[in-house]
Design a protein around this motif. Structure first.
Motif, short mmCIF file in Angstrom:
data_model
loop_
_atom_site.label_atom_id
_atom_site.label_comp_id
_atom_site.label_asym_id
_atom_site.label_seq_id
_atom_site.Cartn_x
_atom_site.Cartn_y
_atom_site.Cartn_z
N MET A 92 0.81 -1.23 0.00
CA MET A 92 0.00 0.00 0.00
C MET A 92 0.84 1.27 0.00
O MET A 92 0.33 2.36 -0.23
N THR A 93 2.15 1.15 0.26
CA THR A 93 2.99 2.36 0.22
C THR A 93 3.44 2.68 -1.21
O THR A 93 3.90 3.79 -1.48
N THR A 94 3.34 1.70 -2.11
CA THR A 94 3.88 1.92 -3.46
C THR A 94 2.85 1.75 -4.58
O THR A 94 3.12 2.11 -5.72
N ILE A 95 1.72 1.17 -4.28
CA ILE A 95 0.76 0.87 -5.35
C ILE A 95 0.32 2.15 -6.07
O ILE A 95 0.21 3.22 -5.44
N LEU A 114 3.39 -1.10 9.11
CA LEU A 114 4.48 -0.48 8.34
C LEU A 114 5.55 -0.10 9.36
O LEU A 114 5.31 0.74 10.22
N ASN A 115 6.70 -0.73 9.27
CA ASN A 115 7.63 -0.71 10.40
C ASN A 115 8.63 0.44 10.46
O ASN A 115 9.60 0.38 11.21
N SER A 116 8.42 1.49 9.67
CA SER A 116 9.31 2.66 9.82
C SER A 116 8.52 3.93 9.55
O SER A 116 7.50 3.92 8.83
N TRP A 117 9.01 5.03 10.11
CA TRP A 117 8.36 6.33 9.92
C TRP A 117 8.37 6.69 8.43
O TRP A 117 7.41 7.25 7.91
N GLU A 118 9.44 6.31 7.72
CA GLU A 118 9.52 6.59 6.28
C GLU A 118 8.38 5.90 5.54
O GLU A 118 7.78 6.46 4.63
N ASP A 119 8.06 4.68 5.95
CA ASP A 119 6.95 3.98 5.30
C ASP A 119 5.61 4.64 5.62
O ASP A 119 4.69 4.67 4.80
N TRP A 120 5.47 5.15 6.84
CA TRP A 120 4.23 5.88 7.18
C TRP A 120 4.12 7.12 6.29
O TRP A 120 3.05 7.43 5.78
N GLN A 121 5.26 7.82 6.10
CA GLN A 121 5.23 9.01 5.24
C GLN A 121 4.84 8.63 3.80
O GLN A 121 4.04 9.31 3.18
N LYS A 122 5.43 7.52 3.33
CA LYS A 122 5.09 7.06 1.97
C LYS A 122 3.60 6.71 1.88
O LYS A 122 2.95 6.98 0.89
N PHE A 123 3.10 6.08 2.95
CA PHE A 123 1.69 5.71 2.97
C PHE A 123 0.80 6.95 2.86
O PHE A 123 -0.16 6.98 2.08
N PHE A 124 1.11 8.01 3.63
CA PHE A 124 0.27 9.22 3.59
C PHE A 124 0.30 9.83 2.19
O PHE A 124 -0.74 10.23 1.67
N LYS A 125 1.48 9.86 1.58
CA LYS A 125 1.58 10.42 0.23
C LYS A 125 0.78 9.60 -0.76
O LYS A 125 0.07 10.12 -1.62
N GLN A 174 12.29 -0.50 19.21
CA GLN A 174 11.09 0.35 19.12
C GLN A 174 9.87 -0.40 18.60
O GLN A 174 8.81 0.18 18.42
N TYR A 175 10.02 -1.72 18.39
CA TYR A 175 8.91 -2.50 17.81
C TYR A 175 8.13 -3.27 18.88
O TYR A 175 8.65 -3.55 19.95
N TYR A 176 6.91 -3.61 18.50
CA TYR A 176 6.08 -4.48 19.34
C TYR A 176 5.82 -5.72 18.51
O TYR A 176 5.27 -5.62 17.41
N LYS A 177 6.26 -6.86 19.02
CA LYS A 177 6.28 -8.06 18.19
C LYS A 177 5.27 -9.09 18.67
O LYS A 177 5.33 -9.55 19.81
N GLU A 195 4.94 -21.28 13.99
CA GLU A 195 5.06 -19.96 14.63
C GLU A 195 5.11 -18.86 13.58
O GLU A 195 5.70 -19.03 12.52
N GLU A 196 4.50 -17.74 13.92
CA GLU A 196 4.64 -16.55 13.07
C GLU A 196 4.93 -15.35 13.96
O GLU A 196 4.42 -15.27 15.08
N GLU A 197 5.73 -14.45 13.42
CA GLU A 197 6.03 -13.22 14.17
C GLU A 197 5.61 -12.03 13.31
O GLU A 197 5.94 -11.98 12.12
N ILE A 198 4.91 -11.10 13.92
CA ILE A 198 4.49 -9.90 13.19
C ILE A 198 4.93 -8.69 14.01
O ILE A 198 4.62 -8.60 15.19
N LYS A 199 5.64 -7.79 13.34
CA LYS A 199 6.12 -6.60 14.06
C LYS A 199 5.20 -5.42 13.81
O LYS A 199 4.79 -5.19 12.67
N GLU A 200 4.90 -4.69 14.87
CA GLU A 200 4.15 -3.44 14.70
C GLU A 200 4.93 -2.30 15.35
O GLU A 200 5.85 -2.52 16.14
N ILE A 201 4.51 -1.10 15.00
CA ILE A 201 5.17 0.08 15.56
C ILE A 201 4.10 1.17 15.68
O ILE A 201 3.07 1.11 14.98
N SER A 202 4.33 2.14 16.56
CA SER A 202 3.41 3.27 16.61
C SER A 202 4.20 4.56 16.86
O SER A 202 5.38 4.49 17.25
N PHE A 203 3.54 5.69 16.62
CA PHE A 203 4.19 6.99 16.80
C PHE A 203 3.23 7.92 17.56
O PHE A 203 2.01 7.70 17.55
N PRO A 204 3.78 8.98 18.17
CA PRO A 204 2.90 9.89 18.93
C PRO A 204 1.85 10.55 18.03
O PRO A 204 2.16 10.91 16.88
#
Ligand SMILES: C[S@@+](CC[C@H](N)C(=O)[O-])C[C@H]1O[C@@H](n2cnc3c(N)ncnc32)[C@H](O)[C@@H]1O
Length: 243
Positions: A92-95, A114-125, A174-177, A195-204
Motif C-alpha cells: 500500500m505504500t507503493t501501489i 508499516l515498520n518505519s516512519w519513512e513507510d508511514w510518510q510514503k503511505f500518507f503520500k 522500538q517494535y512491538y512483536k 510460529e509466526e512473528e508480526i512486528k508493529e510500531i506506533s508513533f505519537p
C-alpha cells in the motif's frame, strides 16, 4: 515484508469476533463516510480499502456504498476473496492504481504494520495520491500507550476447531512483536507447532498530525474509539483527514 500467513485460518474467529466488537466498528466507519457524503451530497461513493485482509469491513461497506476496491499484501487473502476483479495484492505504500477515490480506508491498526516512519510518510503520500479533492482518508492506530500496556503482560490462549493458538506480544527495540504459536492438531492429538512473528510500531499522535499537515491533509476528526476525546491514555485512535 511479512504478513500473517498461517494465522489467516484463525484470524477472524480470534481477533475479529473475540477481541473487538466489529459491528460497532463497521457502524462507526459508515458514519464517518456518511458525514462526508451528507456534506457533499455526492452519489456513487467509491472506496479504496488498504490492508483489507479478510475484508470483514469491506464486505459490509459494499452493502451500503457504490463500490469498494481492496488492496493487501497477503496472497492467502486472494483465496478468500469473492470478487478478484476488485482485489489486488500489492504494497500500500507503493501501489499506483491511476485512479482517485472518494474514501481511502486503512482500518484496524494496519498502518502500524508499516515498520518505519519513512513507510508511514510514503503511505500518507500514496493515500493522498489516490484521493479526490475534498474527500477523506480514514485510518486508526494502536497508540504507544496501548502497545506498552499489551507488552507489559499479555498471553492469550484460544481453542479453535481442536487447534490451540497462543498469542503473545513482546517489545523489541522500538517494535512491538506478536509471537503467534499455533499448535495444529494434525492427527489424534499429535500437535504440530507453527510460529509466526508480526512486528508493529506506533508513533505519537502529535507527530502523526504534523506529518498529515505536511502531506496536504486537513485534520477533520480525531477520536478515541469508544471513548471520545483523545488523551494520553487513549488506546485506539481514529484519524479522519480531508484532502
Ligand atoms: C490487522 S490486519 C488488517 C485488518 C483489516 N483491515 C480489518 O479491518 O480487519 C493488517 C493487514 O495489513 C496488511 N499489510 C501489512 N503491510 C502491508 C502493506 N505494506 N501493504 C498492504 N497491506 C499490508 C496485512 O497483510 C494484514 O492483512
Amino acid at each position: 515484508m511479512k504478513t500473517y500467513n498461517k494465522f489467516v485460518d484463525y484470524y477472524d474467529e480470534i481477533i475479529r469476533w473475540n477481541w473487538y466488537d466489529v459491528d460497532s466498528e463497521i457502524f462507526f466507519v459508515n458514519e464517518l463516510i456518511e458525514n462526508n457524503y451528507l456534506e457533499t451530497n455526492k452519489k456513487n461513493i467509491e472506496i479504496l480499502e488498504f490492508a483489507c485482509w479478510t475484508w470483514t469491513i469491506a464486505r459490509e461497506l459494499e452493502k451500503k456504498w457504490y463500490s469498494v476496491f481492496w488492496v493487501d499484501l497477503s496472497e492467502q487473502m486472494i483465496e478468500k476473496c469473492n470478487n478478484k476483479n476488485k482485489f489486488i495484492i500489492w504494497d500500500m505504500t507503493t501501489i499506483d492504481l491511476e485512479k482517485q477515490f472518494d474514501v481511502v480506508l486503512c482500518n484496524f491498526n494496519s498502518i502500524c504494520h508499516l515498520n518505519s516512519w519513512e513507510d508511514w510518510q510514503k503511505f500518507f503520500k500514496n493515500a493522498n495520491k489516490h484521493l479526490k479533492k475534498w474527500w477523506i482518508l480514514i485510518f486508526d492506530i494502536l497508540t504507544i500507550f496501548e502497545f506498552e500496556n499489551i507488552t507489559s503482560d499479555f498471553r492469550w490462549f484460544f481453542n479453535v476447531k481442536g487447534d490451540t493458538i497462543c498469542l503473545e506480544m513482546f517489545k523489541e527495540e522500538q517494535y512491538y512483536k506478536w509471537l503467534i504459536k499455533m499448535f495444529i492438531n494434525s492427527s489424534k492429538n499429535n500437535f504440530e507447532l507453527i510460529e509466526e512473528e508480526i512486528k508493529e510500531i506506533s508513533f505519537p499522535v502529535e507527530d502523526i498530525k504534523k506529518e498529515l499537515e505536511n502531506t496536504w491533509f486537513k485534520l477533520k476528526h480525531l477520536e478515541d474509539f469508544h471513548f471520545g476525546e483523545v488523551n494520553d491514555e487513549s488506546e485506539r485512535v481514529y484519524f479522519v483527514v480531508e484532502k
